[in-house]
Scaffold this active site. Structure first.
Site, PDB file in Angstrom:
ATOM      1  N   HIS A 135       3.592  -2.236   3.417  1.00 41.32           N
ATOM      2  CA  HIS A 135       3.594  -0.835   2.971  1.00 41.32           C
ATOM      3  C   HIS A 135       4.838  -0.505   2.152  1.00 41.32           C
ATOM      4  O   HIS A 135       5.934  -0.970   2.463  1.00 41.32           O
ATOM      5  CB  HIS A 135       3.467   0.110   4.167  1.00 41.32           C
ATOM      6  CG  HIS A 135       2.092   0.071   4.781  1.00 41.32           C
ATOM      7  ND1 HIS A 135       1.765  -0.826   5.762  1.00 41.32           N
ATOM      8  CD2 HIS A 135       0.967   0.778   4.498  1.00 41.32           C
ATOM      9  CE1 HIS A 135       0.488  -0.662   6.086  1.00 41.32           C
ATOM     10  NE2 HIS A 135      -0.025   0.305   5.336  1.00 41.32           N
TER      11      HIS A 135
ATOM     12  N   ASP B 155       0.824  -1.217   0.000  1.00 48.95           N
ATOM     13  CA  ASP B 155       0.000   0.000   0.000  1.00 48.95           C
ATOM     14  C   ASP B 155       0.859   1.267   0.000  1.00 48.95           C
ATOM     15  O   ASP B 155       2.016   1.241   0.427  1.00 48.95           O
ATOM     16  CB  ASP B 155      -0.861   0.039   1.273  1.00 48.95           C
ATOM     17  CG  ASP B 155      -2.043  -0.912   1.190  1.00 48.95           C
ATOM     18  OD1 ASP B 155      -2.079  -1.741   0.260  1.00 48.95           O
ATOM     19  OD2 ASP B 155      -2.919  -0.823   2.072  1.00 48.95           O
TER      20      ASP B 155
END
Ligand SMILES: [Zn+2]
Length: 334
Positions: free
Chosen positions: A293, A138
């Site tokens: 992430h 992400d």
């Protein structure tokens, strides 16, 4: 007895001889003067030509470096601007991270990932056998994306990137690289600003469309996958999440949450905790969507990635795939 020969010159002959000597001297002098004049003209001319050639070369290389510099500045800005932007990116990543920590904490109280209802595999006949692992990243692209892509390439693994809208020219090639190397491009909102995305269905839709078009113009991919910032189970949204899911359905977009989290957005996370969170939890599922992430301040995720991939590859009957239309979504809310 030898007779001495005397040459007796008349006064006219004397005059003409001394005249010849004189005129020879004059001629020599004249040649000298002419040579001096020619030399005094030629030498400065030559110097001028040489200097002008050198000037031209210097000027063109100066122009070239000026053009290069301008191109570089146009593309990346001045060094100060680059540093400022990197600091800005880091601050932004930290802001996103702290918002997600808050959110994840609230999410983790509500959702037991072990009980998320998903099928065991992407095809019913595979339920008994193969474990499917989907690595998802992400918040990118970031200054770490290329390194993540290098690692994935090294292990010949395809992943899924839920990206945000970053129109900065330095990321254009990164978006393209994600697509060119066979990874799946998903959306994670253009702005990643909770107060914008979750303010109303209208602002959610505007942000969604902006990102979808931006990604299409940048990569040629009309992406169909979405991850809500904070997940679908976030309790930040002032809008009923089902309304936003409707927006996605209208655009033929599927959203994906996760059932395994790296925990790399939590303070105190490091290479070891990230590795343990993933490698310790993947065996619990036959169908794992792993949340990681891709952000400037998530270096530990990059450091942990090679060992995570190695460990997953060593698990029995386990494959790592990118998200496709065939992938069963993991969703926190229905
Ligand atoms: Zn995010």
């Amino acid at each position: 007895m030898k007779r001495k020969r005397f040459i007796v010159m008349t006064s006219d002959e004397k005059t003409s001889r001394s005249g010849k000597v004189y005129s020879k001297r004059i001629q020599r002098l004249r040649r000298l003067i002419v040579a001096t004049v020619i030399a005094s003209c030629l030498i400065p001319t030559c110097i001028c030509i040489i200097l002008s050639i050198k000037y031209d070369r210097l000027h063109s290389s100066y122009e070239q470096s000026r053009t290069d510099l301008n191109w570089y500045r146009d593309k990346y800005g001045t060094e100060m601007e680059i540093l400022a932007r990197e600091a800005e990116e880091k601050a932004e990543a930290e802001k996103i991270a702290s918002a997600e920590v808050e959110n994840e904490e609230s999410v983790s109280m509500d959702v037991d990932y072990a009980n998320v209802e998903v099928s065991g595999a992407q095809n019913p006949e595979d339920i008994e056998g193969t474990r499917y692992v989907y690595l998802t990243f992400d918040d990118g692209p970031s200054s770490n994306t290329n390194e993540i892509l290098d690692i994935l390439a090294e292990y010949d693994v395809k992943a899924t990137f839920f990206v945000c809208g970053k129109p900065d020219a330095r990321y254009t090639d990164v978006y393209k690289r994600i697509v060119d190397e066979g990874h799946t491009l998903g959306m994670h909102s253009y702005s990643h600003k909770y107060e914008v995305i979750y303010d109303s269905a209208v602002s959610f839709k505007a942000d969604l469309d902006k990102l979808r078009v931006f990604l299409y113009e940048t990569t040629g991919v009309w992406t169909k996958y979405y991850r809500f910032p904070g997940g679908s189970s976030n309790n930040v949204s002032t809008v009923d999440m089902h309304e936003l899911i409707e927006c996605l359905n209208d655009g033929d977009i599927t959203f994906f949450d996760w059932n395994v989290s790296a925990g790399d957005d939590k303070s105190g996370s490091n290479k070891t905790t990230i590795y343990n969170n993933i490698v310790g939890n993947v065996p619990r599922f036959k169908h794992c969507v792993v949340l990681m992430h891709d952000a400037a301040d998530k270096k530990a995720t990059v450091e942990a990635l090679p060992e995570i991939i190695e460990a997953i590859k060593e698990m029995d009957d386990t494959v790592i795939y990118p998200i496709t239309d065939d992938t069963l979504p993991v969703q926190h809310i229905k």
